[in-house]
Design a protein around this motif. Structure first.
Motif, PDB file in Angstrom:
ATOM      1  N   GLY A   1       0.813  -1.202   0.000  1.00 45.95           N
ATOM      2  CA  GLY A   1       0.000   0.000   0.000  1.00 45.95           C
ATOM      3  C   GLY A   1       0.848   1.255   0.000  1.00 45.95           C
ATOM      4  O   GLY A   1       2.073   1.203   0.137  1.00 45.95           O
ATOM      5  N   LYS A   2       0.173   2.394  -0.155  1.00 46.08           N
ATOM      6  CA  LYS A   2       0.916   3.654  -0.166  1.00 46.08           C
ATOM      7  C   LYS A   2       0.243   4.651   0.759  1.00 46.08           C
ATOM      8  O   LYS A   2      -0.902   4.473   1.169  1.00 46.08           O
ATOM      9  CB  LYS A   2       1.028   4.189  -1.586  1.00 46.08           C
ATOM     10  CG  LYS A   2      -0.288   4.394  -2.288  1.00 46.08           C
ATOM     11  CD  LYS A   2      -0.042   4.771  -3.735  1.00 46.08           C
ATOM     12  CE  LYS A   2      -1.359   4.897  -4.463  1.00 46.08           C
ATOM     13  NZ  LYS A   2      -1.196   5.254  -5.851  1.00 46.08           N
ATOM     14  N   GLY A   3       0.951   5.678   1.091  1.00 48.33           N
ATOM     15  CA  GLY A   3       0.422   6.700   1.982  1.00 48.33           C
ATOM     16  C   GLY A   3       0.552   6.296   3.442  1.00 48.33           C
ATOM     17  O   GLY A   3       1.125   5.262   3.777  1.00 48.33           O
ATOM     18  N   ASN A   4       0.018   7.130   4.319  1.00 54.08           N
ATOM     19  CA  ASN A   4       0.118   6.886   5.762  1.00 54.08           C
ATOM     20  C   ASN A   4      -0.649   5.656   6.208  1.00 54.08           C
ATOM     21  O   ASN A   4      -0.340   5.061   7.230  1.00 54.08           O
ATOM     22  CB  ASN A   4      -0.390   8.100   6.546  1.00 54.08           C
ATOM     23  CG  ASN A   4       0.511   9.292   6.373  1.00 54.08           C
ATOM     24  OD1 ASN A   4       1.680   9.157   6.039  1.00 54.08           O
ATOM     25  ND2 ASN A   4      -0.035  10.475   6.583  1.00 54.08           N
ATOM     26  N   GLU A   5      -1.684   5.273   5.464  1.00 52.97           N
ATOM     27  CA  GLU A   5      -2.511   4.125   5.840  1.00 52.97           C
ATOM     28  C   GLU A   5      -2.183   2.875   5.022  1.00 52.97           C
ATOM     29  O   GLU A   5      -2.865   1.869   5.132  1.00 52.97           O
ATOM     30  CB  GLU A   5      -3.993   4.473   5.689  1.00 52.97           C
ATOM     31  CG  GLU A   5      -4.469   5.512   6.678  1.00 52.97           C
ATOM     32  CD  GLU A   5      -4.470   4.994   8.102  1.00 52.97           C
ATOM     33  OE1 GLU A   5      -4.902   3.857   8.330  1.00 52.97           O
ATOM     34  OE2 GLU A   5      -4.031   5.741   8.992  1.00 52.97           O
ATOM     35  N   PHE A   6      -1.168   2.939   4.143  1.00 51.02           N
ATOM     36  CA  PHE A   6      -0.731   1.802   3.329  1.00 51.02           C
ATOM     37  C   PHE A   6      -1.893   1.216   2.523  1.00 51.02           C
ATOM     38  O   PHE A   6      -2.109   0.016   2.497  1.00 51.02           O
ATOM     39  CB  PHE A   6      -0.090   0.720   4.208  1.00 51.02           C
ATOM     40  CG  PHE A   6       1.157   1.179   4.891  1.00 51.02           C
ATOM     41  CD1 PHE A   6       2.387   1.040   4.269  1.00 51.02           C
ATOM     42  CD2 PHE A   6       1.114   1.776   6.133  1.00 51.02           C
ATOM     43  CE1 PHE A   6       3.547   1.469   4.888  1.00 51.02           C
ATOM     44  CE2 PHE A   6       2.260   2.210   6.758  1.00 51.02           C
ATOM     45  CZ  PHE A   6       3.476   2.064   6.131  1.00 51.02           C
ATOM     46  N   GLN A   7      -2.644   2.082   1.856  1.00 53.92           N
ATOM     47  CA  GLN A   7      -3.822   1.653   1.113  1.00 53.92           C
ATOM     48  C   GLN A   7      -3.580   1.666  -0.381  1.00 53.92           C
ATOM     49  O   GLN A   7      -2.736   2.402  -0.886  1.00 53.92           O
ATOM     50  CB  GLN A   7      -5.012   2.555   1.425  1.00 53.92           C
ATOM     51  CG  GLN A   7      -5.474   2.468   2.847  1.00 53.92           C
ATOM     52  CD  GLN A   7      -6.665   3.364   3.096  1.00 53.92           C
ATOM     53  OE1 GLN A   7      -6.939   4.285   2.337  1.00 53.92           O
ATOM     54  NE2 GLN A   7      -7.380   3.093   4.163  1.00 53.92           N
ATOM     55  N   ARG A   8      -4.356   0.843  -1.081  1.00 57.92           N
ATOM     56  CA  ARG A   8      -4.403   0.860  -2.535  1.00 57.92           C
ATOM     57  C   ARG A   8      -5.723   0.246  -2.964  1.00 57.92           C
ATOM     58  O   ARG A   8      -6.324  -0.516  -2.212  1.00 57.92           O
ATOM     59  CB  ARG A   8      -3.217   0.180  -3.176  1.00 57.92           C
ATOM     60  CG  ARG A   8      -3.200  -1.292  -3.131  1.00 57.92           C
ATOM     61  CD  ARG A   8      -1.968  -1.922  -3.771  1.00 57.92           C
ATOM     62  NE  ARG A   8      -1.706  -1.474  -5.110  1.00 57.92           N
ATOM     63  CZ  ARG A   8      -0.561  -0.869  -5.491  1.00 57.92           C
ATOM     64  NH1 ARG A   8       0.392  -0.668  -4.622  1.00 57.92           N
ATOM     65  NH2 ARG A   8      -0.375  -0.506  -6.720  1.00 57.92           N
ATOM     66  N   PRO A   9      -6.210   0.573  -4.150  1.00 63.26           N
ATOM     67  CA  PRO A   9      -7.465  -0.007  -4.617  1.00 63.26           C
ATOM     68  C   PRO A   9      -7.278  -1.489  -4.965  1.00 63.26           C
ATOM     69  O   PRO A   9      -6.251  -1.884  -5.512  1.00 63.26           O
ATOM     70  CB  PRO A   9      -7.819   0.815  -5.852  1.00 63.26           C
ATOM     71  CG  PRO A   9      -6.552   1.441  -6.289  1.00 63.26           C
ATOM     72  CD  PRO A   9      -5.671   1.554  -5.088  1.00 63.26           C
ATOM     73  N   VAL A  10      -8.298  -2.301  -4.633  1.00 64.98           N
ATOM     74  CA  VAL A  10      -8.266  -3.734  -4.918  1.00 64.98           C
ATOM     75  C   VAL A  10      -9.581  -4.118  -5.578  1.00 64.98           C
ATOM     76  O   VAL A  10     -10.656  -3.776  -5.089  1.00 64.98           O
ATOM     77  CB  VAL A  10      -8.058  -4.550  -3.624  1.00 64.98           C
ATOM     78  CG1 VAL A  10      -8.193  -6.041  -3.891  1.00 64.98           C
ATOM     79  CG2 VAL A  10      -6.709  -4.247  -3.006  1.00 64.98           C
ATOM     80  N   LEU A  11      -9.487  -4.833  -6.698  1.00 59.19           N
ATOM     81  CA  LEU A  11     -10.647  -5.350  -7.409  1.00 59.19           C
ATOM     82  C   LEU A  11     -10.939  -6.754  -6.884  1.00 59.19           C
ATOM     83  O   LEU A  11     -10.055  -7.612  -6.879  1.00 59.19           O
ATOM     84  CB  LEU A  11     -10.370  -5.401  -8.912  1.00 59.19           C
ATOM     85  CG  LEU A  11     -11.408  -6.099  -9.783  1.00 59.19           C
ATOM     86  CD1 LEU A  11     -12.710  -5.319  -9.789  1.00 59.19           C
ATOM     87  CD2 LEU A  11     -10.867  -6.268 -11.194  1.00 59.19           C
ATOM     88  N   ILE A  12     -12.172  -6.991  -6.428  1.00 59.64           N
ATOM     89  CA  ILE A  12     -12.542  -8.307  -5.923  1.00 59.64           C
ATOM     90  C   ILE A  12     -12.876  -9.199  -7.116  1.00 59.64           C
ATOM     91  O   ILE A  12     -13.789  -8.915  -7.878  1.00 59.64           O
ATOM     92  CB  ILE A  12     -13.717  -8.214  -4.939  1.00 59.64           C
ATOM     93  CG1 ILE A  12     -13.262  -7.395  -3.727  1.00 59.64           C
ATOM     94  CG2 ILE A  12     -14.198  -9.604  -4.541  1.00 59.64           C
ATOM     95  CD1 ILE A  12     -14.304  -7.130  -2.705  1.00 59.64           C
TER      96      ILE A  12
END
Length: 97
Positions: free
Chosen positions: A45-56
């Motif tokens: 992930g990226k940013g302070n929350e280590f997030q990224r978009p994920v397709l289910i």
């Protein structure tokens, strides 16, 4: 440097683990998820929350799925990426697959 990033991820992971999130999902949904800081060439992930978009891609159980990490960065003139746009309830987003 990497130790600092892993330490930051551990703090975010502990806080996320303490929260109970019961979010319903189905195939083709896209969620911003905490993927974390991984080793080597794994997705993270990226940013302070280590997030990224994920397709289910596939729902395995009511709380487990198989997903594909996406990117929010536009890749111009690249045959390996496909850009698509969609509306959410909150905002308009452009995602690169």
């Amino acid at each position: 440097m990497k130790e600092e990033v892993f330490d930051q991820w551990n703090k975010v992971k502990i806080n996320a683990h303490l929260k109970e999130n019961n979010v319903g999902f189905k195939v083709r949904d896209i969620f911003w998820l905490r993927i974390g800081q991984n080793i080597g060439s794994e997705e993270f992930g990226k940013g302070n929350e280590f997030q990224r978009p994920v397709l289910i891609v596939r729902k395995l159980t009511h709380d487990l799925f198989m997903g594909v990490p996406l990117t929010s960065s536009i890749k111009e003139d690249n045959d390996y990426f496909y850009t698509f746009e969609f509306n959410t309830k909150k905002e308009y987003q452009k995602i690169v697959l």
